[in-house]
Design an enzyme around this catalytic site. Structure first.
Site, PDB file in Angstrom:
ATOM      1  N   ASP A 363       0.864  -1.164   0.000  1.00 44.43           N
ATOM      2  CA  ASP A 363       0.000   0.000   0.000  1.00 44.43           C
ATOM      3  C   ASP A 363       0.913   1.231   0.000  1.00 44.43           C
ATOM      4  O   ASP A 363       2.075   1.150   0.404  1.00 44.43           O
ATOM      5  CB  ASP A 363      -0.871  -0.029   1.261  1.00 44.43           C
ATOM      6  CG  ASP A 363      -1.870   1.109   1.296  1.00 44.43           C
ATOM      7  OD1 ASP A 363      -2.367   1.485   0.223  1.00 44.43           O
ATOM      8  OD2 ASP A 363      -2.135   1.621   2.394  1.00 44.43           O
ATOM      9  N   ASP A 555      -1.897  -1.348   6.129  1.00 42.11           N
ATOM     10  CA  ASP A 555      -2.192  -0.927   7.504  1.00 42.11           C
ATOM     11  C   ASP A 555      -3.004  -1.963   8.273  1.00 42.11           C
ATOM     12  O   ASP A 555      -3.221  -1.830   9.464  1.00 42.11           O
ATOM     13  CB  ASP A 555      -2.884   0.432   7.539  1.00 42.11           C
ATOM     14  CG  ASP A 555      -4.213   0.434   6.786  1.00 42.11           C
ATOM     15  OD1 ASP A 555      -4.739  -0.657   6.506  1.00 42.11           O
ATOM     16  OD2 ASP A 555      -4.725   1.527   6.477  1.00 42.11           O
ATOM     17  N   ASP A 559      -7.164  -2.576   4.505  1.00 44.33           N
ATOM     18  CA  ASP A 559      -6.684  -3.574   3.553  1.00 44.33           C
ATOM     19  C   ASP A 559      -6.896  -5.004   4.040  1.00 44.33           C
ATOM     20  O   ASP A 559      -6.241  -5.924   3.547  1.00 44.33           O
ATOM     21  CB  ASP A 559      -5.194  -3.342   3.278  1.00 44.33           C
ATOM     22  CG  ASP A 559      -4.942  -1.981   2.646  1.00 44.33           C
ATOM     23  OD1 ASP A 559      -5.684  -1.623   1.727  1.00 44.33           O
ATOM     24  OD2 ASP A 559      -4.015  -1.281   3.089  1.00 44.33           O
TER      25      ASP A 559
END
Length: 662
Positions: A363, A555, A559
């Site tokens: 991410d 995180d 996600d």
């Protein structure tokens, strides 16, 4: 073998009877039904093994008398003396063999060693019978010491919760156990003391050493209202903290629980060795019987005592102790090494998974970037940079938008002191308009400038990052570029992943132009922006369909679907999110992308050492088995080889805990 376990507590039977991981809480779990337990022996000093040491002294005295002075005691005195030494060295092994035998469990190392040594006595090899039992017990002693040391090192590393805390009740200070403190109560932490409970800082500011939680000793400065966690050490004068969670619910307690549970989640290698030992031991008994009796049909003359002795050698060397103890110990060392560097594995199985990863999907926000907007660049026209920042901060101080906060933070708290700020209004989706020191000031995006027909440099339209354009009395005076700052070690982390031939992919919900810019700076192989959570899932599924082994780093909250889908889900910043600890397979506590590479390296080192032990043990055992069956190796060689290879394997496994990862 009987085992009792729960999700959080596992018993650790000994050696080849074992198929469980090493448990930090094994002392509390010990019962007299769980067999010989490596974890149960907290005291591995010589005083607790005086019987074994006395047996060794007796053995050496008898051997010196026989081979040094050619003096042999007459029967039955020699049998009595050797028998006393034998019982001193092996009473515990004999007892455990008997306990298992009455439950019809004959295929275990205790029964194996008992049969081999009693058999040696039966054919008159008294000194060899004592030697086998004594050296076997020495090996067990060292194994106990190795496991105990590994257990203590991990507990010392993590179990740093203070035993008492100062709580303020009715205006008075009371010292009580942290478990008796309730949420919303105020605790006081003096200079050098450890924070006992999670909470919120109510002092104006404080600085803490977070090494126990993040693996780094760099001071972490906190201001009033920020989160403080159990295990941090106060580096300032007295600080006051409002407790937000119970002792058992603190992040540190959850981390401790997670590392303890991790040792019970076994790798594929451990599971294979456990299954192997259960099949291997009865096969060995069968082969030993074959070595003893099959030659009767092919050898002439057949002498029972010779072939019986060879079968005893076969039994002694065949014990799989080196494998079944050193392998869990190796994975335990890997988990400990990772924990010391701020990486928490939720099981030894994930150490193996990390060695197979060939794609790391990340991410953007909070993983590769700080997740906090920062001023990156300031361009001025007609006024100075200082004046531009003061004007922008003055008007943005009236807003709570993250971009406004970034401008005010960059300017500093006292930058707007003495300035007259009036009639500030927010124009939704555009920016702010107000009066600063009797001048009309506009601060916002290009839409705001176009709305008020203010000309600005054309190149601003091509800037991919967020822009705050400032105009005074309808005239452009400069602009401020704001972006999420890339983490300091992100570029090096990507370089290191590429050096390991691991492909990098970045997924983000941010606009594609911003994602491309970050990917370009970090040299990431593929980057995809404008993605919703389901879009990220689709991208990961595409990679999995290509046969890739994927680690996803995010995180752990937004996600969660992708974390679950990946072969290894890695969460950044486990201290800040309960959901992170719950959903991820691996938690990186200090938010550093470089720890992704370190996690892979720890997995590879652990696997390398574990397989070194497997190969070493198997080669030595096969060689001595062959020599024993051929009548070349005696019981002396067998026991020395068995204990020696076990000790070498254990020392090899223990050294993981001392390694430094670069």
């Amino acid at each position: 073998m009987e085992q009792t376990h729960s999700s959080k507590e596992k018993k650790e039977p000994k050696c080849c009877a074992s198929d469980e991981g090493i448990n930090l809480n094994a002392k509390e779990n010990h019962s007299d039904d769980d067999g010989h337990n490596h974890d149960a022996a907290e005291d591995s000093g010589w005083r607790s093994h005086w019987q074994l040491l006395l047996a060794i002294v007796i053995l050496f005295v008898m051997l010196i008398a026989e081979f040094g002075f050619h003096y042999i005691l007459a029967f039955p005195v020699n049998v009595i003396i050797f028998g006393i030494a034998y019982l001193l060295a092996g009473y515990n092994v004999l007892y455990l063999a008997f306990r298992k035998a009455i439950r019809f469990d004959f295929f275990n190392e205790f029964f194996l060693m008992s049969v081999a040594t009693i058999g040696a006595f039966a054919i008159g090899s008294y000194s060899e019978g004592v030697a086998v039992m004594a050296f076997y017990s020495i090996g067990e002693w060292f194994q106990d010491a190795a496991v105990s040391r590994a257990k203590r090192s991990i507990k010392a590393l993590l179990d740093i919760r203070p035993e008492e805390v100062t709580v303020i009740r009715n205006g008075k200070q009371e010292k009580i156990h942290p478990k008796d403190v309730k949420p919303e109560e105020i605790i006081q932490v003096k200079l050098g003391e450890k924070v006992a409970l999670d909470g919120e800082l109510i002092s104006n500011k404080a600085s803490f050493n977070t090494a126990a939680l993040t693996g780094e000793s760099k001071p972490d400065s906190k201001v009033k209202g920020e989160k403080v966690y159990a295990g941090m050490i106060n580096l300032n004068s007295v600080s006051e903290i409002k407790v937000t969670s119970l002792f058992t619910d603190s992040k540190l307690s959850k981390i401790l629980e997670m590392v303890q549970d991790a040792t019970a989640r076994k790798s594929q290698t451990q599971l294979f060795i456990s299954r192997f030992a259960k099949i291997y031991t009865p096969i060995v008994f069968g082969l030993a019987l074959a070595v003893c009796f099959v030659p009767y049909f092919f050898v002439d003359p057949y002498i029972f005592e010779i072939w019986f002795y060879r079968s005893l050698v076969f039994l002694v060397i065949s014990c799989p102790c080196a494998l079944v103890v050193s392998i869990p110990l190796g994975y335990f060392g890997g988990i400990g090494l990772a924990s010391r560097n701020g990486i928490l594995f939720k099981g030894s199985n994930f150490l193996d998974v990390m060695t197979q990863i060939n794609v790391v999907v990340m991410d953007k926000t909070g993983t590769l970037t700080e997740g906090v907007f920062k001023v990156q660049e300031i361009k001025t026209a007609e006024i100075t940079e200082k004046e531009l920042i003061k004007l922008a901060a003055a008007i943005e101080s009236q807003s709570t938008h993250p971009i406004a906060l970034a401008v005010v933070d960059h300017a500093g708290k006292d930058s707007t002191h003495g300035m007259q700020i009036k009639n500030v209004e927010e124009i939704s989706g555009h920016g702010l308009k107000g009066t600063i020191n009797s001048k009309e000031v506009l601060a916002g995006n290009t839409k705001l400038m176009k709305k008020f027909k203010i000309e600005y440099p054309a190149e601003i339209d091509s800037i991919v990052y967020t822009i705050v354009i400032v105009a005074v009395d309808k005239k452009y005076v400069g602009h401020i570029t704001i972006a999420d700052k890339i983490k300091q070690d992100a570029l090096q982390a990507v370089k290191d992943l590429h050096a390991l031939n691991i492909k990098t992919v970045m997924l983000s919900g941010d606009k594609q132009s911003v994602v491309d810019e970050v990917a370009k700076k970090l040299r990431i192989d593929n980057a995809f922006g404008d993605l919703l959570p389901e879009g990220k899932v689709e991208k990961v599924q595409e990679l999995k369909h290509k046969g890739m082994k994927i680690a996803f780093v995010g995180d752990g909250v937004n996600d969660a679907p992708v974390v679950a889908l990946a072969d290894a889900g890695i969460a950044m910043g486990g201290l800040g999110s309960d959901a992170t600890i719950e959903t991820a397979d691996i938690v990186i506590q200090n938010d550093k992308p470089s720890r992704i590479v370190m996690a892979i390296k720890v997995g590879k080192i652990t696997k390398q050492i574990v397989w070194q032990n497997i190969i070493l043990a198997m080669i030595v055992k096969l060689v001595v088995l062959g020599l024993g069956a051929g009548g070349i190796a005696t019981l002396w060689e067998a026991v020395i080889a068995d204990v020696g290879v076990a000790l070498l394997a254990i020392l090899n496994a223990v050294r993981i805990q001392k390694m430094k990862i670069t």
